[in-house]
Design an enzyme around this catalytic site. Structure first.
Site, mmCIF file in Angstrom:
data_model
loop_
_atom_site.group_PDB
_atom_site.id
_atom_site.type_symbol
_atom_site.label_atom_id
_atom_site.label_comp_id
_atom_site.label_asym_id
_atom_site.label_seq_id
_atom_site.Cartn_x
_atom_site.Cartn_y
_atom_site.Cartn_z
ATOM 1 N N ASP A 180 -9.224 39.169 -42.068
ATOM 2 C CA ASP A 180 -7.789 38.993 -41.306
ATOM 3 C C ASP A 180 -7.807 39.834 -40.089
ATOM 4 O O ASP A 180 -8.501 40.651 -39.749
ATOM 5 C CB ASP A 180 -6.542 39.335 -42.466
ATOM 6 C CG ASP A 180 -6.343 40.896 -42.651
ATOM 7 O OD1 ASP A 180 -6.480 41.650 -41.899
ATOM 8 O OD2 ASP A 180 -6.467 41.005 -43.818
ATOM 9 N N LYS A 181 -6.765 39.628 -39.177
ATOM 10 C CA LYS A 181 -6.532 39.950 -38.079
ATOM 11 C C LYS A 181 -6.440 41.414 -38.042
ATOM 12 O O LYS A 181 -7.103 42.278 -36.996
ATOM 13 C CB LYS A 181 -5.258 39.413 -37.124
ATOM 14 C CG LYS A 181 -5.071 39.836 -35.868
ATOM 15 C CD LYS A 181 -3.826 39.228 -35.441
ATOM 16 C CE LYS A 181 -3.424 39.788 -33.764
ATOM 17 N NZ LYS A 181 -2.100 39.158 -33.317
#
Length: 235
Positions: free
Chosen positions: A100-101
Site C-alpha cells: 500500500d501507499k
C-alpha cells in the site's frame, strides 16, 4: 490457448486478473467481445482497450524497492507517483503482491505472467517477511494473538497462523503466507495498535539485503534467482 493464458503470456497480468479484464469488457478478439474460457490462436487479433497485445519474447525480472508514498498502480489518475514512474515502463510489467501507499520495501516486478500467477496463488502459501513498528509496547499476548490468527471483522476472515517475533519494545518481524488487503495494518488495528512503519524485506527467498538498493531503485534479477523462483513455485 485459453484466452486468459494468452493475456498472461503477454505480461499484462495474472490469469485471474485476465479473467476480470475479459469480464469487464476490456478485451476484444478480432473486434468482438469474447466469452470467459474462449480459446485463441496465433492468427487471432487480441486487443486490450483497443491496443493489440501479443506474447512477450524476452522477459524482464526486477527487484524494486518501493518507497513510502509511491503507489502500485497503472491507471490511478489521482496518484502523484507510481512504481512505473521509477521503473520507466507500465505496459507489460506487473508485480506479485502489492504494497500500500504508506508501506515500503521489496517488490518482484516482471512481465512473466506465469510466474506472477504462481507466486500469487494463495494455496501455495509463499512467504513474505516484513519489519513493522507500531505505536504501543509489544507484549506476549499481542504476539500470541498475531501468531495464531486474527479475525478481521470488515473482511469476515481470520488470518492464517504466522511467524512473528519482537525486535524491540514496539517493533517486530512477521512472516505471512497470505496477502489480504492491508493485512498487517488490519491485524494490528484489531488488537488496538496502529502501524507507524511497515517494510517488506523478503519475498520467498529473495531479500532486500541481496541488493544494494535505495528507495525508488531497482535491479535486474539474475538468471540464477529467476530459476530459483521457478523451482520454488513449482513451474
Amino acid at each position: 490457448m485459453r484466452l486468459n493464458k494468452y493475456i498472461s503470456s503477454c505480461g499484462i497480468c495474472s490469469r485471474r486478473e485476465a479473467d476480470k479484464l475479459i469480464a469487464d469488457g476490456h478485451i476484444k478478439v478480432n473486434g468482438q467481445e469474447p466469452m470467459a474460457g474462449d480459446d485463441v490462436t496465433e492468427n487471432d487479433i487480441v486487443c486490450l482497450d483497443g491496443k493489440r497485445i501479443s506474447p512477450v519474447d524476452k522477459l524482464t525480472y526486477l527487484a524494486y524497492y518501493k518507497p513510502v508514498g509511491t503507489v502500485c498502480t497503472k491507471d490511478d489518475p489521482h496518484a502523484k507517483r507510481t512504481i512505473y514512474d521509477d521503473i520507466g515502463s507500465s505496459g507489460s510489467l506487473s508485480y506479485a503482491g502489492r504494497l500500500d501507499k504508506d508501506s515500503e520495501g521489496l517488490l518482484i516486478i516482471t512481465d512473466d505472467g506465469k510466474l506472477i500467477d504462481a507466486m500469487m496463488r494463495s494455496r501455495n502459501a509463499h512467504e513474505k517477511e516484513y519489519v513493522v513498528t507500531i505505536d504501543k509496547k509489544i507484549n506476549s499476548d499481542f504476539l500470541s494473538k498475531m501468531e495464531n490468527g486474527v479475525y478481521l471483522k470488515d473482511l469476515d476472515k481470520t488470518t492464517r497462523p504466522c511467524k512473528i517475533w519482537a525486535t524491540s519494545d514496539n517493533s517486530f518481524h512477521i512472516v505471512l503466507t497470505q496477502g489480504l488487503n492491508r493485512q498487517i495494518r488490519r491485524m494490528c488495528s484489531e488488537l488496538g495498535a496502529t502501524v507507524c512503519k511497515l517494510k517488506r524485506i523478503r519475498v520467498m527467498t529473495v531479500t532486500l539485503d541481496d541488493f544494494d538498493l535505495k528507495p525508488g531503485e531497482f535491479v535486474n534479477l539474475s538468471d540464477e534467482v529467476v530459476k530459483r523462483l521457478y523451482q520454488e513455485t513449482g513451474i
